[in-house]
Design a protein around this motif. Structure first.
Motif, PDB file in Angstrom:
ATOM      1  N   ALA A  61       0.838  -1.200   0.000  1.00 27.65           N
ATOM      2  CA  ALA A  61       0.000   0.000   0.000  1.00 27.65           C
ATOM      3  C   ALA A  61       0.874   1.251   0.000  1.00 27.65           C
ATOM      4  CB  ALA A  61      -0.916  -0.002   1.220  1.00 27.65           C
ATOM      5  N   HIS A  62       0.507   2.212  -0.827  1.00 28.42           N
ATOM      6  CA  HIS A  62       1.149   3.531  -0.871  1.00 28.42           C
ATOM      7  C   HIS A  62       2.642   3.454  -1.176  1.00 28.42           C
ATOM      8  CE1 HIS A  62      -2.628   5.133   0.513  1.00 28.42           C
ATOM      9  NE2 HIS A  62      -2.571   4.444   1.626  1.00 28.42           N
ATOM     10  N   GLN A  63       3.038   2.468  -1.961  1.00 25.56           N
ATOM     11  CA  GLN A  63       4.448   2.328  -2.322  1.00 25.56           C
ATOM     12  C   GLN A  63       4.948   3.565  -3.064  1.00 25.56           C
ATOM     13  OE1 GLN A  63       7.426   0.646  -2.264  1.00 25.56           O
ATOM     14  NE2 GLN A  63       6.471  -0.203  -0.430  1.00 25.56           N
ATOM     15  N   GLY A  64       6.050   4.095  -2.627  1.00 31.76           N
ATOM     16  CA  GLY A  64       6.734   5.175  -3.324  1.00 31.76           C
ATOM     17  C   GLY A  64       6.140   6.555  -3.139  1.00 31.76           C
ATOM     18  N   GLU A  65       5.050   6.697  -2.395  1.00 28.07           N
ATOM     19  CA  GLU A  65       4.395   8.006  -2.283  1.00 28.07           C
ATOM     20  C   GLU A  65       5.242   9.021  -1.518  1.00 28.07           C
ATOM     21  OE1 GLU A  65       0.347   7.907  -0.953  1.00 28.07           O
ATOM     22  OE2 GLU A  65      -0.217   6.328  -2.371  1.00 28.07           O
ATOM     23  N   GLY A  66       6.142   8.544  -0.669  1.00 27.13           N
ATOM     24  CA  GLY A  66       6.986   9.469   0.090  1.00 27.13           C
ATOM     25  C   GLY A  66       8.335   9.733  -0.524  1.00 27.13           C
ATOM     26  N   ASN A  67       8.578   9.198  -1.728  1.00 27.70           N
ATOM     27  CA  ASN A  67       9.921   9.273  -2.310  1.00 27.70           C
ATOM     28  C   ASN A  67      10.392  10.698  -2.585  1.00 27.70           C
ATOM     29  OD1 ASN A  67       9.988   6.513  -2.204  1.00 27.70           O
ATOM     30  ND2 ASN A  67       9.906   6.167  -4.421  1.00 27.70           N
ATOM     31  N   LYS A  68       9.499  11.550  -3.098  1.00 29.77           N
ATOM     32  CA  LYS A  68       9.923  12.910  -3.443  1.00 29.77           C
ATOM     33  C   LYS A  68      10.248  13.725  -2.185  1.00 29.77           C
ATOM     34  CE  LYS A  68       7.494  13.285  -7.880  1.00 29.77           C
ATOM     35  NZ  LYS A  68       6.463  14.026  -8.657  1.00 29.77           N
ATOM     36  N   MET A  69       9.420  13.579  -1.163  1.00 28.85           N
ATOM     37  CA  MET A  69       9.702  14.284   0.091  1.00 28.85           C
ATOM     38  C   MET A  69      10.986  13.757   0.715  1.00 28.85           C
ATOM     39  SD  MET A  69       7.233  14.684   3.425  1.00 28.85           S
ATOM     40  CE  MET A  69       7.605  15.854   4.737  1.00 28.85           C
ATOM     41  N   MET A  70      11.176  12.460   0.624  1.00 25.76           N
ATOM     42  CA  MET A  70      12.391  11.836   1.151  1.00 25.76           C
ATOM     43  C   MET A  70      13.629  12.367   0.438  1.00 25.76           C
ATOM     44  SD  MET A  70      13.178   7.753   1.223  1.00 25.76           S
ATOM     45  CE  MET A  70      14.835   7.107   1.328  1.00 25.76           C
ATOM     46  N   ALA A  71      13.561  12.459  -0.888  1.00 26.31           N
ATOM     47  CA  ALA A  71      14.704  12.953  -1.658  1.00 26.31           C
ATOM     48  C   ALA A  71      15.056  14.383  -1.270  1.00 26.31           C
ATOM     49  CB  ALA A  71      14.399  12.861  -3.153  1.00 26.31           C
ATOM     50  N   ALA A  72      14.030  15.188  -0.985  1.00 26.46           N
ATOM     51  CA  ALA A  72      14.263  16.593  -0.654  1.00 26.46           C
ATOM     52  C   ALA A  72      14.766  16.780   0.772  1.00 26.46           C
ATOM     53  CB  ALA A  72      12.971  17.386  -0.857  1.00 26.46           C
ATOM     54  N   MET A  73      14.214  16.029   1.709  1.00 28.60           N
ATOM     55  CA  MET A  73      14.441  16.337   3.122  1.00 28.60           C
ATOM     56  C   MET A  73      15.325  15.354   3.880  1.00 28.60           C
ATOM     57  SD  MET A  73      10.827  17.912   4.465  1.00 28.60           S
ATOM     58  CE  MET A  73      10.485  19.651   4.182  1.00 28.60           C
ATOM     59  N   GLU A  74      15.464  14.128   3.394  1.00 27.34           N
ATOM     60  CA  GLU A  74      16.255  13.165   4.172  1.00 27.34           C
ATOM     61  C   GLU A  74      17.704  13.606   4.372  1.00 27.34           C
ATOM     62  OE1 GLU A  74      16.677   8.373   4.643  1.00 27.34           O
ATOM     63  OE2 GLU A  74      16.975   9.185   2.625  1.00 27.34           O
ATOM     64  N   PRO A  75      18.382  14.182   3.369  1.00 28.47           N
ATOM     65  CA  PRO A  75      19.757  14.630   3.628  1.00 28.47           C
ATOM     66  C   PRO A  75      19.853  15.628   4.779  1.00 28.47           C
ATOM     67  CG  PRO A  75      19.326  14.572   1.269  1.00 28.47           C
ATOM     68  CD  PRO A  75      18.006  14.346   1.953  1.00 28.47           C
ATOM     69  N   LEU A  76      18.876  16.504   4.886  1.00 28.97           N
ATOM     70  CA  LEU A  76      18.868  17.485   5.970  1.00 28.97           C
ATOM     71  C   LEU A  76      18.626  16.811   7.315  1.00 28.97           C
ATOM     72  CD1 LEU A  76      18.922  20.298   7.129  1.00 28.97           C
ATOM     73  CD2 LEU A  76      16.605  20.673   6.242  1.00 28.97           C
ATOM     74  N   LEU A  77      17.653  15.898   7.382  1.00 29.62           N
ATOM     75  CA  LEU A  77      17.366  15.210   8.644  1.00 29.62           C
ATOM     76  C   LEU A  77      18.533  14.315   9.055  1.00 29.62           C
ATOM     77  CD1 LEU A  77      13.579  14.261   8.376  1.00 29.62           C
ATOM     78  CD2 LEU A  77      14.653  16.392   9.133  1.00 29.62           C
ATOM     79  N   TYR A  78      19.183  13.705   8.077  1.00 23.89           N
ATOM     80  CA  TYR A  78      20.340  12.858   8.375  1.00 23.89           C
ATOM     81  C   TYR A  78      21.488  13.694   8.935  1.00 23.89           C
ATOM     82  CZ  TYR A  78      24.192   9.549   7.663  1.00 23.89           C
ATOM     83  OH  TYR A  78      25.277   8.728   7.851  1.00 23.89           O
ATOM     84  N   ALA A  79      21.746  14.829   8.308  1.00 18.77           N
ATOM     85  CA  ALA A  79      22.825  15.704   8.778  1.00 18.77           C
ATOM     86  C   ALA A  79      22.539  16.230  10.181  1.00 18.77           C
ATOM     87  CB  ALA A  79      23.021  16.863   7.801  1.00 18.77           C
ATOM     88  N   ALA A  80      21.255  16.389  10.504  1.00 25.42           N
ATOM     89  CA  ALA A  80      20.865  16.868  11.829  1.00 25.42           C
ATOM     90  C   ALA A  80      20.829  15.756  12.868  1.00 25.42           C
ATOM     91  CB  ALA A  80      19.496  17.543  11.746  1.00 25.42           C
ATOM     92  N   SER A  81      21.099  14.509  12.451  1.00 27.14           N
ATOM     93  CA  SER A  81      21.124  13.353  13.356  1.00 27.14           C
ATOM     94  C   SER A  81      19.788  13.145  14.071  1.00 27.14           C
ATOM     95  CB  SER A  81      22.255  13.494  14.378  1.00 27.14           C
ATOM     96  OG  SER A  81      23.510  13.539  13.738  1.00 27.14           O
TER      97      SER A  81
END
Length: 432
Positions: free
Chosen positions: A295-315
């Motif tokens: 269910a809902h496969q891939g729906e978060g991919n664009k938000m993930m691409a935009a924001m995950e690097p920032l959240l990762y850098a912020a630990s």
């Protein structure tokens, strides 16, 4: 014994030992009999944190002249303080809401029971403020709705000794039928009037009608969160701090690319986080980034691409999401694979919605997926101290003390990840 009989017995024993959990059947949408009350009687009372040592009290009256006043104190029936708030209403096609009151009270003492009354009418209610330091416990349940399973979830949460409820989207499932917002408000009042509910929006809150109605009108009017207090320009994303935890509520349905207001606000918010004061960093949004359900496969991919690097850098330590009507816990991950400096991702969109469970999973199970099950339930996150937290997930058809899934989580503040990511975080924050 005949070979065929031996084989049959062996299969039966094997089935008994390895049988999967049997998923519960859906339950019907709750019916709410008409319960007439005076037009000035406060209804749908819920509370939310509104800045340091302040609480926002929200309620609705049918009487448009009712005052937005809250009287409160630390003894039953004795209100030594009062606060005046604001009010609003909204029209939705042929529906007109009651008068929606929002009143901020405080400053309040930590870890203290307060007794209060809204608008000078109705029953005396009470709430308990969160503690100022660890330990603190969060109840977590998304995609609630108004079914028999919703009631079961709320009953189980009521047995939990928690301080704050976190809800990653999809509250009422009103889905354009505005009176369903009213029934939902009354359904959750017994819990939401006694502990702060901190929520973010899901797809079922949008309710937009092309050329006629903007999205999130009902949600924004009824469930006002501390976005202004956290420097946000939108009720769809905000942050707050409580007892050593910094929590960021993001909007899956607000613009989130690197040029958006939400992204700029997120960078600004993260630049102010002091991990010495708030060693735990949590993020909530509706659509999961790591999901092995079909269910809902891939729906978060664009938000993930935009924001995950920032959240990762912020630990970031833990990410909580909903949307998928099932439970799944993921290892610390980043960029699609296990990473000891990434966040623990948990999908908990199984609060009790009317659409049913999402019971089809991808096979083989991804290496980052630890535990997954399509059942209704809720989660509890007890942050014990600056370095350790205990997460547990509880199925509705078990007793609340039964933990269907559980794990100790160690904060990244006690690792080398923050020092390792400091340069990358500074570079992202300084980028135009």
């Amino acid at each position: 014994m005949e070979p065929r009989l031996i084989l049959t017995v062996a299969l039966l024993i094997s089935a008994t030992v390895t049988a999967d959990y049997i998923r519960p059947l859906p339950r019907k949408t709750l019916q709410f009999p008409w319960d007439p009350k005076p037009s000035s009687y406060p209804q749908q009372v819920h509370i939310s944190l509104a800045g340091e040592q302040h609480m926002r009290i929200s309620w609705i009256t049918d009487d448009k002249s009712s005052p937005s006043i809250v009287e409160y104190g630390t003894s039953p029936g004795r209100y030594d303080t009062a606060a005046q708030g604001e009010s609003t209403f909204y029209n939705y096609m042929l529906y007109r809401s009651g008068k929606i009151h929002h009143t901020v009270i405080g400053p309040l003492e930590h870890n203290t029971v307060y007794f209060y009354r809204c608008g000078g009418q109705g029953l005396e209610l009470q709430f308990k403020t969160p503690p100022s330091q660890f330990p603190i416990t969060f109840a977590v349940a998304g995609d609630l709705g108004q079914t028999g399973w919703t009631k079961s979830t709320l009953d189980h949460i009521d047995q939990c000794k928690y301080d704050v409820h976190l809800l990653p989207g999809d509250l009422s499932y009103a889905d354009y039928l505005q009176h369903r917002w009213d029934t939902f408000g009354n359904l959750v009042q017994p819990l939401a009037s006694g502990r702060p509910w901190m929520v973010t929006q899901g797809n079922h809150e949008k309710e937009s009608i092309l050329l006629l109605k903007d999205g999130f009108a009902s949600y924004n009017a009824r469930w006002k969160m501390p976005f202004e207090e956290s420097g946000s320009s939108s009720n769809l994303y905000y942050s707050f701090e409580v007892a050593g935890v910094h929590i960021i509520m993001l909007g899956s349905y607000a613009d989130y690319d690197e040029h958006s207001d939400q992204y700029r606000w997120l960078k600004d918010d993260l630049s102010k986080v002091d991990r010495r004061r708030t060693p735990w960093l949590l993020v909530l949004f509706h659509v999961p980034w790591y999901n092995s359900n079909k269910a809902h496969q891939g729906e978060g991919n664009k938000m993930m691409a935009a924001m995950e690097p920032l959240l990762y850098a912020a630990s970031v330590d833990i990410v909580l999401a909903g949307h998928v009507h099932a439970y799944e816990r993921v290892k610390r991950v980043n960029n699609g694979k296990s990473d000891p400096c990434g966040a623990v991702h948990i999908t908990i969109g199984d609060g009790g919605n009317s659409e049913g469970l999402a019971h089809k999973y991808m096979n083989p199970q991804p290496e980052w997926s630890v535990f997954r099950e399509a059942s209704f339930g809720h989660g509890e996150l007890k942050i014990v101290n600056s370095t350790h937290a205990f997460w547990s997930w509880h199925r509705n058809d078990d007793d609340e003390p039964v933990k269907s899934d559980q794990i100790w989580i160690t904060s990244l503040v006690s690792s080398e990840c923050i020092a390792q990511n400091r340069h990358e975080l500074r570079k992202i924050l300084m980028a135009p």
